[in-house]
Design a protein around this motif. Structure first.
Motif, PDB file in Angstrom:
ATOM      1  N   PRO A   1       0.772  -1.224  -0.126  1.00 33.00           N
ATOM      2  CA  PRO A   1       0.109   0.118  -0.015  1.00 33.00           C
ATOM      3  C   PRO A   1       0.879   1.287   0.000  1.00 33.00           C
ATOM      4  O   PRO A   1       0.233   2.278  -0.186  1.00 33.00           O
ATOM      5  CB  PRO A   1      -0.798  -0.352   1.016  1.00 33.00           C
ATOM      6  N   ALA A   2       2.287   1.372   0.353  1.00 29.89           N
ATOM      7  CA  ALA A   2       2.889   2.377   0.374  1.00 29.89           C
ATOM      8  C   ALA A   2       3.187   2.555  -1.261  1.00 29.89           C
ATOM      9  O   ALA A   2       3.500   3.877  -1.577  1.00 29.89           O
ATOM     10  CB  ALA A   2       4.261   1.960   0.737  1.00 29.89           C
ATOM     11  N   SER A   3       3.068   1.745  -2.112  1.00 27.05           N
ATOM     12  CA  SER A   3       3.337   2.139  -3.597  1.00 27.05           C
ATOM     13  C   SER A   3       2.294   1.994  -4.478  1.00 27.05           C
ATOM     14  O   SER A   3       2.074   2.711  -5.509  1.00 27.05           O
ATOM     15  CB  SER A   3       4.246   0.903  -4.049  1.00 27.05           C
ATOM     16  N   VAL A   4       1.278   1.186  -4.276  1.00 23.62           N
ATOM     17  CA  VAL A   4       0.002   0.889  -5.019  1.00 23.62           C
ATOM     18  C   VAL A   4      -1.350   1.250  -4.303  1.00 23.62           C
ATOM     19  O   VAL A   4      -1.764   0.953  -3.133  1.00 23.62           O
ATOM     20  CB  VAL A   4      -0.271  -0.621  -5.043  1.00 23.62           C
ATOM     21  N   LYS A   5      -2.105   2.319  -4.977  1.00 24.02           N
ATOM     22  CA  LYS A   5      -3.312   2.955  -4.405  1.00 24.02           C
ATOM     23  C   LYS A   5      -4.266   1.946  -4.638  1.00 24.02           C
ATOM     24  O   LYS A   5      -5.248   1.749  -3.704  1.00 24.02           O
ATOM     25  CB  LYS A   5      -3.704   4.326  -5.164  1.00 24.02           C
ATOM     26  N   ALA A   6      -4.309   1.283  -5.932  1.00 25.96           N
ATOM     27  CA  ALA A   6      -5.398   0.534  -6.106  1.00 25.96           C
ATOM     28  C   ALA A   6      -5.199  -0.355  -7.372  1.00 25.96           C
ATOM     29  O   ALA A   6      -3.983  -0.205  -8.253  1.00 25.96           O
ATOM     30  CB  ALA A   6      -6.737   0.946  -6.858  1.00 25.96           C
ATOM     31  N   TYR A   7      -5.706  -1.501  -7.618  1.00 27.23           N
ATOM     32  CA  TYR A   7      -5.118  -2.327  -8.662  1.00 27.23           C
ATOM     33  C   TYR A   7      -6.569  -3.279  -9.124  1.00 27.23           C
ATOM     34  O   TYR A   7      -7.466  -3.191  -8.563  1.00 27.23           O
ATOM     35  CB  TYR A   7      -4.398  -3.745  -7.994  1.00 27.23           C
ATOM     36  N   ARG A   8      -6.398  -3.729 -10.371  1.00 26.53           N
ATOM     37  CA  ARG A   8      -7.529  -4.427 -11.297  1.00 26.53           C
ATOM     38  C   ARG A   8      -6.677  -5.887 -11.915  1.00 26.53           C
ATOM     39  O   ARG A   8      -5.926  -5.437 -12.565  1.00 26.53           O
ATOM     40  CB  ARG A   8      -8.410  -3.684 -11.942  1.00 26.53           C
ATOM     41  N   LEU A   9      -7.370  -6.946 -11.453  1.00 26.82           N
ATOM     42  CA  LEU A   9      -7.137  -8.031 -12.048  1.00 26.82           C
ATOM     43  C   LEU A   9      -7.727  -7.959 -13.530  1.00 26.82           C
ATOM     44  O   LEU A   9      -9.049  -8.011 -13.390  1.00 26.82           O
ATOM     45  CB  LEU A   9      -7.105  -9.165 -11.547  1.00 26.82           C
ATOM     46  N   ILE A  10      -7.051  -7.929 -14.506  1.00 25.87           N
ATOM     47  CA  ILE A  10      -7.651  -7.877 -16.085  1.00 25.87           C
ATOM     48  C   ILE A  10      -8.129  -9.272 -16.246  1.00 25.87           C
ATOM     49  O   ILE A  10      -7.142 -10.132 -16.484  1.00 25.87           O
ATOM     50  CB  ILE A  10      -6.763  -7.104 -16.892  1.00 25.87           C
ATOM     51  N   GLY A  11      -9.163  -9.732 -16.519  1.00 27.97           N
ATOM     52  CA  GLY A  11      -9.564 -11.018 -17.091  1.00 27.97           C
ATOM     53  C   GLY A  11      -9.764 -11.837 -15.748  1.00 27.97           C
ATOM     54  O   GLY A  11      -9.406 -11.627 -14.679  1.00 27.97           O
TER      55      GLY A  11
END
Length: 504
Positions: free
Chosen positions: A335-345
């Motif tokens: 969380p120090a680097s990534v605000k949000a993520y989305r797995l594609i497919g």
């Protein structure tokens, strides 16, 4: 006039590919075949890392969606939205990434760059490549072909194409292999049991006798196929049923549920089930995919003799030889680097956090020499993009807490079992923030082009600035590694989709 020209162009295209039927296309409406069924897919959402920093999913090496999309485009129409499974599109292709080193079963590849369709977002590519076992050196195969010979399989793109495909396969059989042929229509029949693979004339004669007629008795056919597989079981070998059908089983949902339970039980006894899908009009993609998933098998859609050659000749080891089973991936984002993520497919492959360490939870298998690719779209910390909160149950003992390992982007964990084992092993890889590059490899460029094509075909709300022209440019720049010219064909398909969309 535009509609008339589209119909004329379609008829001409069908003539070029040598098809005797229009694949069930409704000429009056210009719509896709109405008898086909697909499981509904809802795009994975963006997830805030502070809400849930861990993403878990099952590996998938199915490729049916891509060849099915190709069939739609060759008909002159865009595919149905739920026919588009982006992970199967991406994994249709071979990627030039390093093989495992001596003594390793898998190599983990990763790249981190910009998302081409969304300014300010990043794109993470994860790749797994298994060891390549030479087919000639692999264990014996006990193959039971369960062939649908009902009346719905009559057209040239179904049973006749299947027979041509199997003629290709038998040329690669070895003395240690056994082959059986079970058919089903109004009744079931064993045409060949435990056949000597060196007696190719006997196998060809059995195939020549296949004729399509009658109703469909898929459930009884599967039961008979398992009986034959057990009678010819090879200890330590590759025991596999290969179901070839258009999926029109004429059975109710309760019967389909019973088939899934049977297939899952036999999978645990060492008999896997793979699926070859054929045809159009009444095609049951949802059933075919589900049966292969429950059988620890692979799901292919065969739309041409070239595709049959790809599956049953060029990729025979990956198709038939399992080297890792129940493969699960778990990514913990920092969380120090990534605000949000989305797995594609991978929408129908997402697992609960607890499933990762549960060795009784089934997951996907990976064959010899297979490459499995997954992409995440990432919103970095500091981005102004707003992401809705999703409530999750809390997870204890996570690695990252926003104050530690500040140089790390994420940790990737992979669990898998050896083909004959029931206890999983684990591999981990840490990816650092410094892995980010503005000049990703051609493999990243091509894979991201396939993803972008899927976003457009699905009319995804996450497509951003995606465009056919951008896809064509990026894919064309990555044609250097193009065995069998599958990538070149991809570029042609994107051009076809662009022309169809413009005409509409």
């Amino acid at each position: 006039m535009k509609k008339l020209l589209s119909i004329i162009a379609l008829a001409f295209a069908l003539t070029l590919v040598g098809c005797s039927t229009p694949y069930g296309l409704d000429y009056e409406s210009g719509l896709p075949p109405t008898g086909e069924t697909y499981a509904e897919i809802t795009d994975n959402p963006f997830i805030r890392t502070i809400d849930r920093s861990v993403s878990t999913f099952s590996a998938d090496v199915d490729t049916a969606s891509y060849s099915n999309i190709r069939r739609f485009l060759n008909q002159g129409i865009l595919p149905e939205r739920d026919a588009v499974r982006i992970e199967e599109m991406v994994n249709y292709f071979t990627y030039d990434i390093d093989a495992p080193q001596a003594g390793e079963i898998i190599n983990v590849h990763s790249e981190y760059s910009d998302a081409p369709w969304q300014s300010g977002h990043k794109l993470l590519m994860l790749g797994l490549k298994t060891e390549d076992i030479q087919f000639d050196e692999s264990v014996g195969m006990n193959l039971v072909f369960l062939i649908d010979v009902s009346g719905s399989m009559f057209s040239s793109d179904k049973l006749p194409l299947l027979k041509q495909a199997l003629y290709l396969l038998i040329e690669n059989l070895r003395p240690i292999d056994r082959i059986s042929i079970v058919t089903y229509a109004g009744s079931t029949k064993v045409l060949l049991e435990g056949g000597d693979s060196t007696d190719k004339d006997e196998i060809i004669q059995a195939l020549d006798r296949l004729q399509a007629s009658g109703s469909t008795a898929g459930a009884s056919g599967i039961n008979l196929a398992y009986k034959v597989a057990k009678e010819n079981f090879i200890e330590g070998g590759n025991n596999r049923i290969i179901l070839a059908s258009d999926g029109d089983f004429n059975v109710g949902e309760s019967s389909v549920g019973g088939l899934k339970a049977l297939i899952s039980e036999e999978r645990d006894h060492g008999i896997f089930l793979s699926v070859l899908g054929f045809g159009t009009g009444n095609y049951r993609d949802d059933i075919m995919e589900s049966l292969a998933d429950h059988g620890n098998g692979v799901y292919y859609y065969i739309d041409s003799l070239k595709e049959a050659e790809k599956v049953l000749v060029h990729e025979l080891g990956g198709t038939m030889i399992t080297v890792m089973k129940d493969v699960k991936l778990q990514v913990e984002f920092n969380p120090a680097s990534v605000k949000a993520y989305r797995l594609i497919g991978y929408e129908n492959r997402v697992l609960d956090y607890e499933d990762y360490e549960d060795d009784t939870k089934d997951a996907g298998d990976i064959g010899s020499g297979h490459v499995v690719i997954a992409f995440y779209e990432i919103i970095p910390v500091g981005s102004p993009t707003e992401v809705l909160t999703i409530e999750f149950d809390p997870i204890e003992d996570l690695k990252y807490d926003s104050t530690n390992y500040l140089d790390e982007l994420l940790t990737l964990s992979i669990r898998y079992k050896e083909p004959t084992e029931n206890t999983s092993q684990e591999i981990q890889k840490v990816i650092l923030n410094e892995a980010y590059t503005t000049t990703p490899s051609k493999e990243f460029q091509f894979g991201s082009a396939v993803v972008e094509f899927g976003l457009l075909l699905r009319e995804s709300k996450y497509k951003g600035t995606s465009s056919f022209d951008a896809i064509i440019e990026r894919a064309t720049n990555a044609l250097e590694f193009d065995p069998h010219e599958y990538r070149s064909e991809f570029v042609r398909l994107v051009e076809m989709a662009k022309n169809i969309s413009t005409a509409d």
